[in-house]
Design a protein around this motif. Structure first.
Motif, short mmCIF file in Angstrom:
data_model
loop_
_atom_site.label_atom_id
_atom_site.label_comp_id
_atom_site.label_asym_id
_atom_site.label_seq_id
_atom_site.Cartn_x
_atom_site.Cartn_y
_atom_site.Cartn_z
N PRO A 197 10.66 -0.55 -58.10
CA PRO A 197 9.26 -0.12 -58.29
C PRO A 197 8.47 -1.03 -59.21
CG PRO A 197 10.73 1.78 -58.36
CD PRO A 197 11.61 0.57 -58.31
N ALA A 198 9.08 -1.51 -60.29
CA ALA A 198 8.34 -2.38 -61.22
C ALA A 198 7.98 -3.69 -60.55
CB ALA A 198 9.18 -2.63 -62.47
N ALA A 199 8.89 -4.25 -59.74
CA ALA A 199 8.60 -5.50 -59.03
C ALA A 199 7.49 -5.29 -58.02
CB ALA A 199 9.87 -6.01 -58.34
N MET A 200 7.51 -4.15 -57.32
CA MET A 200 6.45 -3.88 -56.35
C MET A 200 5.10 -3.74 -57.04
SD MET A 200 6.03 -3.59 -53.09
CE MET A 200 7.49 -2.96 -52.28
N GLN A 201 5.08 -3.13 -58.21
CA GLN A 201 3.82 -2.99 -58.94
C GLN A 201 3.26 -4.35 -59.35
OE1 GLN A 201 4.96 -0.25 -62.05
NE2 GLN A 201 4.39 1.55 -60.84
N VAL A 202 4.16 -5.28 -59.72
CA VAL A 202 3.71 -6.63 -60.07
C VAL A 202 3.10 -7.31 -58.84
CG1 VAL A 202 4.50 -8.93 -60.74
CG2 VAL A 202 5.28 -6.94 -62.02
N LEU A 203 3.78 -7.18 -57.69
CA LEU A 203 3.26 -7.79 -56.47
C LEU A 203 1.89 -7.22 -56.11
CD1 LEU A 203 6.45 -7.89 -54.19
CD2 LEU A 203 5.43 -9.77 -55.48
N GLU A 204 1.73 -5.93 -56.24
CA GLU A 204 0.47 -5.30 -55.86
C GLU A 204 -0.65 -5.59 -56.85
OE1 GLU A 204 1.56 -1.19 -55.17
OE2 GLU A 204 1.76 -1.60 -53.03
N ALA A 205 -0.30 -5.99 -58.06
CA ALA A 205 -1.32 -6.29 -59.06
C ALA A 205 -1.77 -7.75 -59.02
CB ALA A 205 -0.79 -5.96 -60.45
N HIS A 206 -1.00 -8.62 -58.36
CA HIS A 206 -1.30 -10.05 -58.35
C HIS A 206 -2.51 -10.34 -57.45
CE1 HIS A 206 -0.56 -14.28 -58.87
NE2 HIS A 206 -0.34 -14.49 -57.59
N ALA A 207 -3.27 -11.37 -57.75
CA ALA A 207 -4.50 -11.70 -57.01
C ALA A 207 -4.23 -12.44 -55.70
CB ALA A 207 -5.43 -12.54 -57.88
N TRP A 208 -3.08 -13.08 -55.53
CA TRP A 208 -2.68 -13.78 -54.32
C TRP A 208 -3.73 -14.79 -53.82
CZ3 TRP A 208 2.19 -13.48 -54.15
CH2 TRP A 208 2.84 -12.29 -54.52
N PRO A 209 -4.03 -15.80 -54.63
CA PRO A 209 -4.97 -16.82 -54.16
C PRO A 209 -4.45 -17.58 -52.95
CG PRO A 209 -3.90 -17.50 -56.21
CD PRO A 209 -3.57 -16.06 -56.01
N GLY A 210 -3.13 -17.64 -52.78
CA GLY A 210 -2.54 -18.30 -51.61
C GLY A 210 -2.30 -17.37 -50.45
N ASN A 211 -2.71 -16.11 -50.59
CA ASN A 211 -2.63 -15.11 -49.52
C ASN A 211 -1.21 -14.92 -49.01
OD1 ASN A 211 -5.49 -14.20 -49.13
ND2 ASN A 211 -5.77 -16.42 -48.97
N LEU A 212 -1.04 -14.76 -47.69
CA LEU A 212 0.27 -14.38 -47.16
C LEU A 212 1.32 -15.47 -47.39
CD1 LEU A 212 -1.70 -12.39 -45.67
CD2 LEU A 212 -0.01 -12.32 -43.85
N ARG A 213 0.92 -16.72 -47.38
CA ARG A 213 1.89 -17.79 -47.64
C ARG A 213 2.47 -17.65 -49.04
NH1 ARG A 213 -2.11 -21.25 -45.17
NH2 ARG A 213 -1.47 -21.87 -43.09
N GLU A 214 1.60 -17.38 -50.01
CA GLU A 214 2.07 -17.25 -51.39
C GLU A 214 2.98 -16.04 -51.53
OE1 GLU A 214 0.34 -16.80 -55.96
OE2 GLU A 214 -1.01 -16.56 -54.25
N VAL A 239 18.85 -5.57 -55.31
CA VAL A 239 17.57 -5.08 -55.81
C VAL A 239 16.78 -6.25 -56.39
CG1 VAL A 239 16.40 -3.51 -57.40
CG2 VAL A 239 18.58 -2.84 -56.38
N ILE A 240 15.52 -6.38 -55.98
CA ILE A 240 14.64 -7.39 -56.54
C ILE A 240 13.94 -6.80 -57.75
CG2 ILE A 240 12.54 -8.74 -56.15
CD1 ILE A 240 13.36 -9.02 -53.23
N GLU A 241 14.19 -7.39 -58.90
CA GLU A 241 13.56 -6.94 -60.15
C GLU A 241 12.43 -7.91 -60.51
OE1 GLU A 241 14.30 -4.17 -61.43
OE2 GLU A 241 16.35 -3.68 -60.81
N VAL A 242 11.67 -7.55 -61.53
CA VAL A 242 10.53 -8.37 -61.94
C VAL A 242 10.98 -9.78 -62.30
CG1 VAL A 242 8.70 -8.66 -63.66
CG2 VAL A 242 9.17 -6.40 -62.71
#
Length: 493
Positions: free
Chosen positions: A377-394, A410-413
């Protein structure tokens, strides 16, 4: 089954064959719903967010039923007094998704409307609320089948479709419909598909312009014809005209046979001119004439060829600004912008980040021959909070980075790249304490942590006589993760 273009025949002697294998997968065609149907047919998932906002993804295969309620055995267990023990369920039957409220005390909300003791059909982007839990319906059309690209000019490689490294390593997510922004795009795509209108698809690099363009083709009456893509930025100016329009034998030095161009290869189908904003002005004038007359002649030829091709253009540039700067013809801009469709960047489609990360993790793990890790959950929250300037590739690169490092499934932060977690280290000068081998007490935290990690790896290797397997075991990581870190810190010997 794949629909074979009846025009695809063996080329006569002395004629270069068409640059595209005109085969398009038609697995969607057999069970297509009514025109304008909002839900694409393909993979379906539920993005589940509990009261704490953490997200997880539940994939839905045909026949799957997801129980929602307070009962511990529920697939989505919501421990809240407002939720009935057996509250509701989501079921998939073929291409149809439905929510069934099981006579719950407070009902089930779908897009703000309360359903009580009844069934409600679901579409991509619908939001189900049960107490503090939120479930977003995500549906993706199957990933498009990549056409066979024209032979690349000598010394260069053909450009891969946007968001792909090649035919076998693309997004694999197809056209994802989960966020409201993409629901609106899909509704427009469904309407555009039935028209012959020239479309200009705008969006940032990596946002999915090509995927959207191909969905326009796949949902159109031209779906049985070829979908041909030309990256206008991938070819030098001297080759563009020949690639677009083809040439006759002896049209110029080195033209030892007739060549069929992209326009002819797309007959009966759709031609995507990707990065059309990169076309030189001379080529813009020639393209305008072809779009106006729907006729063309090969270089060195005198016979005009009638064209039955729908043209879709895509670019990340602001073409109106390019027109004002004199770099793009105004008349061509008006010709190709009959309808402008903007693909929102990933930061405006946050409801889809969890689904895409989940899917990328499965793809990367499959290539590595390993079971797919889940995202903490913590890793997913980081992903959802990121701005993703490189979009889907990034996003794909970040997930691949994390899958390589993840241990225990398990993928952690800490497995995510520093560029995503906000831990980018500033460059360190050669004379700094960090580069000398000791952590800098007052330096940036990422640099200090990186140096400590590097020092730990060096010590483990020294203690194990440079045996990487034993050093990895001493460090508590896999050998694969150790090799990644050896490259990262330039410690390979």
């Amino acid at each position: 089954m794949a629909a074979r273009d009846p025009r695809r025949q063996a080329a006569p002697p002395g004629v270069e064959p068409p640059p595209v294998g005109a085969e398009v997968a038609t697995e969607l065609d057999a069970d297509e719903g009514a025109p304008g149907e909002r839900t694409p047919q393909g993979q379906a998932s539920l993005i589940v967010r509990a009261g704490d906002g953490a997200a997880r993804v539940i994939d839905l295969a045909d026949g799957d039923v997801v129980a929602i309620g307070r009962a511990p055995e529920s697939a989505v267990c919501v421990d809240d007094a407002r939720v009935s023990r057996h509250h509701a369920r989501v079921a998939r039957r073929g291409h149809a998704l439905a929510l069934v409220d099981l006579g719950s005390r407070n009902g089930t909300s779908v897009n703000g409307a309360v359903v009580r003791g009844a069934e409600r059909a679901l579409a991509g982007g619908d939001v189900i609320r049960v107490g503090p839990a939120e479930l977003v319906v995500a549906i993706a059309a199957p990933a498009p089948v990549a056409p066979v690209a024209p032979a690349a000019p000598p010394g260069s490689a053909p450009a891969a479709p946007e968001g792909q490294e090649g035919p076998s390593s693309g997004f694999g997510a197809g056209f994802v419909v989960a966020d409201e922004a993409m629901v609106k795009v899909f509704q427009v795509v469904q309407r555009l598909a039935r028209a012959q209108t020239t479309v200009l698809v705008l969006g940032e690099t990596g946002a999915g312009k090509e995927v959207v363009s191909e969905q326009i083709h796949r949902a159109s009456p031209r779906a049985g014809g070829p979908f041909v893509r030309l990256s206008c930025a991938a070819l030098p100016e001297t080759l563009l005209e020949s690639e677009l329009f083809g040439h006759e034998k002896a049209a110029f030095t080195g033209a030892d046979r007739r060549k069929i161009g992209y326009f002819e290869a797309a007959q009966g189908g759709t031609l995507l001119l990707d990065e059309v904003g990169e076309l030189p002005l001379a080529m813009q004038a020639k393209l305008l004439r072809v779009l106006e007359t729907r006729r063309m002649a090969r270089i060195g030829g005198t016979q005009e060829i009638e064209l039955d091709v729908r043209v879709v253009c895509a670019t990340h540039r602001d073409l109106q600004a390019e027109v004002a700067a004199g770099r793009f013809r105004q008349d061509l801009y008006y010709r190709i912008s009959t309808f402008v469709l903007r693909v929102p960047p990933l930061r405006e489609r946050r409801a889809e980040i969890a689904l895409l990360a989940h899917r990328f993790a499965h793809q990367v793990a499959a290539r590595m021959g390993e079971p797919a890790p889940r995202l903490a959950p913590a890793a997913m929250q980081v992903l959802e909070a990121h701005a993703w300037p490189g979009n889907l590739r990034e996003l794909r690169n970040a997930v691949e980075h994390a899958v390589v490092l993840a241990e225990g499934g398990v993928i952690e932060v800490e497995h995510l790249p520093a560029s995503v977690t906000g831990g980018d280290a500033a460059p360190v000068s050669a004379g700094s304490p960090v580069s000398a081998g000791a952590p800098a007490e007052g330096g940036p935290m990422p640099a200090r942590l990186a140096e400590l990690e590097k020092k730990s790896i060096e010590e483990a290797l020294a203690a194990e006589g440079n045996n990487q397997t034993r050093a990895a075991k001493r460090l508590g990581i896999s050998r694969r993760a150790l090799l990644y870190k050896l490259d990262k810190y330039n410690l390979r010997r």
